[in-house]
Motif scaffolding. Structure first.
Motif, PDB file in Angstrom:
ATOM      1  N   PRO A  16       0.813  -1.226   0.000  1.00  0.00           N
ATOM      2  CA  PRO A  16       0.000   0.000   0.000  1.00  0.00           C
ATOM      3  C   PRO A  16       0.840   1.266   0.000  1.00  0.00           C
ATOM      4  O   PRO A  16       0.585   2.196   0.773  1.00  0.00           O
ATOM      5  N   HIS A  17       1.831   1.302  -0.860  1.00  0.00           N
ATOM      6  CA  HIS A  17       2.726   2.458  -0.941  1.00  0.00           C
ATOM      7  C   HIS A  17       2.717   3.013  -2.363  1.00  0.00           C
ATOM      8  O   HIS A  17       2.422   2.292  -3.327  1.00  0.00           O
ATOM      9  N   THR A  18       3.062   4.262  -2.498  1.00  0.00           N
ATOM     10  CA  THR A  18       2.922   4.951  -3.784  1.00  0.00           C
ATOM     11  C   THR A  18       3.640   4.252  -4.942  1.00  0.00           C
ATOM     12  O   THR A  18       3.040   4.093  -6.014  1.00  0.00           O
ATOM     13  N   PRO A  19       4.891   3.808  -4.798  1.00  0.00           N
ATOM     14  CA  PRO A  19       5.553   3.163  -5.951  1.00  0.00           C
ATOM     15  C   PRO A  19       4.816   1.910  -6.420  1.00  0.00           C
ATOM     16  O   PRO A  19       4.629   1.705  -7.624  1.00  0.00           O
ATOM     17  N   GLU A  20       4.389   1.065  -5.466  1.00  0.00           N
ATOM     18  CA  GLU A  20       3.682  -0.158  -5.841  1.00  0.00           C
ATOM     19  C   GLU A  20       2.301   0.148  -6.421  1.00  0.00           C
ATOM     20  O   GLU A  20       1.857  -0.510  -7.371  1.00  0.00           O
ATOM     21  N   VAL A  21       1.620   1.139  -5.871  1.00  0.00           N
ATOM     22  CA  VAL A  21       0.307   1.510  -6.390  1.00  0.00           C
ATOM     23  C   VAL A  21       0.447   2.110  -7.788  1.00  0.00           C
ATOM     24  O   VAL A  21      -0.354   1.827  -8.680  1.00  0.00           O
ATOM     25  N   ARG A  22       1.477   2.928  -7.991  1.00  0.00           N
ATOM     26  CA  ARG A  22       1.706   3.506  -9.316  1.00  0.00           C
ATOM     27  C   ARG A  22       1.970   2.407 -10.342  1.00  0.00           C
ATOM     28  O   ARG A  22       1.448   2.452 -11.466  1.00  0.00           O
ATOM     29  N   ARG A  23       2.757   1.406  -9.966  1.00  0.00           N
ATOM     30  CA  ARG A  23       3.041   0.284 -10.881  1.00  0.00           C
ATOM     31  C   ARG A  23       1.751  -0.456 -11.226  1.00  0.00           C
ATOM     32  O   ARG A  23       1.508  -0.813 -12.386  1.00  0.00           O
ATOM     33  N   TYR A  24       0.913  -0.688 -10.234  1.00  0.00           N
ATOM     34  CA  TYR A  24      -0.353  -1.370 -10.461  1.00  0.00           C
ATOM     35  C   TYR A  24      -1.264  -0.548 -11.376  1.00  0.00           C
ATOM     36  O   TYR A  24      -1.854  -1.071 -12.328  1.00  0.00           O
ATOM     37  N   LEU A  25      -1.388   0.739 -11.097  1.00  0.00           N
ATOM     38  CA  LEU A  25      -2.259   1.598 -11.900  1.00  0.00           C
ATOM     39  C   LEU A  25      -1.812   1.640 -13.357  1.00  0.00           C
ATOM     40  O   LEU A  25      -2.637   1.626 -14.272  1.00  0.00           O
ATOM     41  N   LYS A  26      -0.513   1.670 -13.577  1.00  0.00           N
ATOM     42  CA  LYS A  26      -0.012   1.720 -14.947  1.00  0.00           C
ATOM     43  C   LYS A  26      -0.372   0.452 -15.708  1.00  0.00           C
ATOM     44  O   LYS A  26      -0.857   0.502 -16.844  1.00  0.00           O
ATOM     45  N   GLU A  27      -0.142  -0.698 -15.088  1.00  0.00           N
ATOM     46  CA  GLU A  27      -0.467  -1.949 -15.783  1.00  0.00           C
ATOM     47  C   GLU A  27      -1.962  -2.040 -16.041  1.00  0.00           C
ATOM     48  O   GLU A  27      -2.405  -2.440 -17.124  1.00  0.00           O
ATOM     49  N   PHE A  28      -2.749  -1.669 -15.048  1.00  0.00           N
ATOM     50  CA  PHE A  28      -4.200  -1.738 -15.155  1.00  0.00           C
ATOM     51  C   PHE A  28      -4.734  -0.789 -16.226  1.00  0.00           C
ATOM     52  O   PHE A  28      -5.456  -1.188 -17.151  1.00  0.00           O
ATOM     53  N   LEU A  29      -4.367   0.473 -16.146  1.00  0.00           N
ATOM     54  CA  LEU A  29      -4.959   1.487 -17.011  1.00  0.00           C
ATOM     55  C   LEU A  29      -4.368   1.516 -18.418  1.00  0.00           C
ATOM     56  O   LEU A  29      -4.965   2.094 -19.325  1.00  0.00           O
ATOM     57  N   LEU A  30      -3.219   0.890 -18.620  1.00  0.00           N
ATOM     58  CA  LEU A  30      -2.660   0.805 -19.965  1.00  0.00           C
ATOM     59  C   LEU A  30      -3.278  -0.329 -20.782  1.00  0.00           C
ATOM     60  O   LEU A  30      -2.980  -0.477 -21.964  1.00  0.00           O
ATOM     61  N   ASP A  31      -4.125  -1.103 -20.162  1.00  0.00           N
ATOM     62  CA  ASP A  31      -4.868  -2.147 -20.876  1.00  0.00           C
ATOM     63  C   ASP A  31      -5.851  -1.465 -21.822  1.00  0.00           C
ATOM     64  O   ASP A  31      -6.697  -0.672 -21.406  1.00  0.00           O
ATOM     65  N   GLY A  32      -5.766  -1.800 -23.093  1.00  0.00           N
ATOM     66  CA  GLY A  32      -6.626  -1.183 -24.090  1.00  0.00           C
ATOM     67  C   GLY A  32      -8.098  -1.500 -23.927  1.00  0.00           C
ATOM     68  O   GLY A  32      -8.947  -0.820 -24.507  1.00  0.00           O
ATOM     69  N   ARG A  33      -8.430  -2.525 -23.168  1.00  0.00           N
ATOM     70  CA  ARG A  33      -9.832  -2.814 -22.888  1.00  0.00           C
ATOM     71  C   ARG A  33     -10.352  -2.001 -21.703  1.00  0.00           C
ATOM     72  O   ARG A  33     -11.559  -1.919 -21.508  1.00  0.00           O
ATOM     73  N   VAL A  34      -9.456  -1.439 -20.917  1.00  0.00           N
ATOM     74  CA  VAL A  34      -9.869  -0.626 -19.768  1.00  0.00           C
ATOM     75  C   VAL A  34     -10.042   0.828 -20.190  1.00  0.00           C
ATOM     76  O   VAL A  34     -11.097   1.432 -19.983  1.00  0.00           O
ATOM     77  N   ILE A  35      -8.994   1.395 -20.769  1.00  0.00           N
ATOM     78  CA  ILE A  35      -9.107   2.728 -21.364  1.00  0.00           C
ATOM     79  C   ILE A  35      -8.979   2.529 -22.866  1.00  0.00           C
ATOM     80  O   ILE A  35      -7.881   2.378 -23.411  1.00  0.00           O
TER      81      ILE A  35
END
Length: 364
Positions: A16-35
């Protein structure tokens, strides 16, 4: 020969820290089916705007959610895997993967590939089908296995919102709350998606055919043309659960949460519903999150805390969230039934020699 069951949930940061959350958000939101916008625009939006600014706020929220064992979504996932393994018995081997972060689908599928399974049952842990959730998991599955030289038979559970055992599992979670108190309204809050994603999946031109897009419109009933519509499946989930709990239909409201960006998302928005209920003088509301099978940021924090604060600030007295299915015994039994029904009747003497793909959906 044994069968492999692959449970896949959305995912969670490793910490639950910013670097790990940022890594998760990038993988999640870079999915072309998500955005679902052009790749370059998506990369710029996620890497230069969303991830840098959202990660610190999300990390703070995750710290409120985190337990000594870790992220609830992952903790309950591991427990569910063990309990389902016990329920299915030795003919099956159950695996858990996350679409984003760890344990990754790539690593788990590499383990599955090493064993001569008779069948793989892919089960995205999303009750309703959406391109950004179940669709993304299914695409990732084929992306990661496209180089396999030998395939067992494959069965995919695209959705299970209408499986009687799943509905009864949700009802069993909610029934103690309903028996303990009287509520003015029942709000069923589902994760939202952009309207354009719903319309992309519409092959018949009937999507949201109503003057007021805030009401159900074509989603008010399921039929052949909209059976894969996420919004229609959400309304159907509400109806099924209301019937199972014998709740008055006029006091059951379907709404959608978690908007991102300026695009129009499916409505009605949960925040708007809360304001309308407060204006009408509602004092007690029981909230459900039927799009999620495990407690997570969107349920515990968004629905359970933030919406509660909003409702009380507007004059409401009681906002209660029914917890997710998590590792409840009725949910394990529902999954056992879903997996059993998805199992193909394949002769144990037959060794698969070519790829065979069969998509199964459970039906009510």
């Amino acid at each position: 020969m044994k069968k492999a069951v692959l449970l896949v949930n959305l995912g969670t940061p490793d910490a639950p820290h910013t670097p790990e959350v940022r890594r998760y958000l990038k993988e999640f939101l870079l999915d072309g089916r998500v955005i679902d916008i052009p790749a370059l625009s998506r990369w710029l939006l996620v890497n230069l705007i969303i991830a840098p600014f959202r990660a610190p706020r999300s990390a703070k929220a995750y710290r409120k959610l985190w337990t000594a064992e870790g992220s609830p979504l992952k903790v309950y996932g591991e427990r569910l895997k063990t309990l389902l393994q016990d329920a299915l018995g030795e003919d099956y081997e159950v695996y858990l993967a996350m679409r984003y972060q760890n344990p990754s689908m790539r690593s788990i599928l590499a383990q599955i590939q090493q064993k001569a399974y008779e069948q793989i049952i892919l089960l995205p842990l999303f009750p309703q089908y959406a391109s950004a959730t179940s669709g993304s998991v299914i695409q990732k599955f084929y992306d990661e296995t496209r180089h396999w030289q030998a395939f067992p038979s494959i069965s995919i559970v695209s959705y299970f919102y209408n499986h009687p055992a799943f509905v009864q599992a949700l009802a069993s979670r909610a029934r103690p709350y309903i028996e303990a108190d009287r509520y003015d309204y029942f709000v069923f809050s589902y994760h939202g998606v952009p309207v354009r994603q719903i319309q992309k999946a519409d092959l018949h031109g009937c999507c949201l055919q109503t003057e007021d897009k805030k009401v159900a419109g074509c989603c008010s009933r399921l039929h052949e043309q909209n059976q894969y519509c996420y919004r229609a499946q959400c309304f159907a989930t509400t109806r099924l659960l209301a019937e199972a709990l014998q709740l008055p239909a006029e006091r059951c409201i379907t709404a959608f949460q978690s908007r991102l960006g300026k695009a129009e998302w499916i409505q009605p928005y949960t925040e708007d519903v809360i304001r309308q209920l407060a204006e009408q003088g509602a004092k007690k509301v029981l909230a459900f999150s039927p799009a999620f099978i495990a407690d997570c940021l969107e349920t515990t924090i968004e629905v359970g805390e933030e919406y509660k604060e909003l409702f009380e600030a507007l004059g409401g007295e009681k906002w209660v969230l029914v917890e997710s299915l998590n590792d409840h015994a009725s949910w394990v039994e529902a999954l056992r039934q879903i997996v059993t029904e998805a199992t193909l009747n394949i002769s144990r003497q037959t060794v698969p020699t070519q790829a065979t793909t069969v998509t199964n959906q459970t039906t009510a």
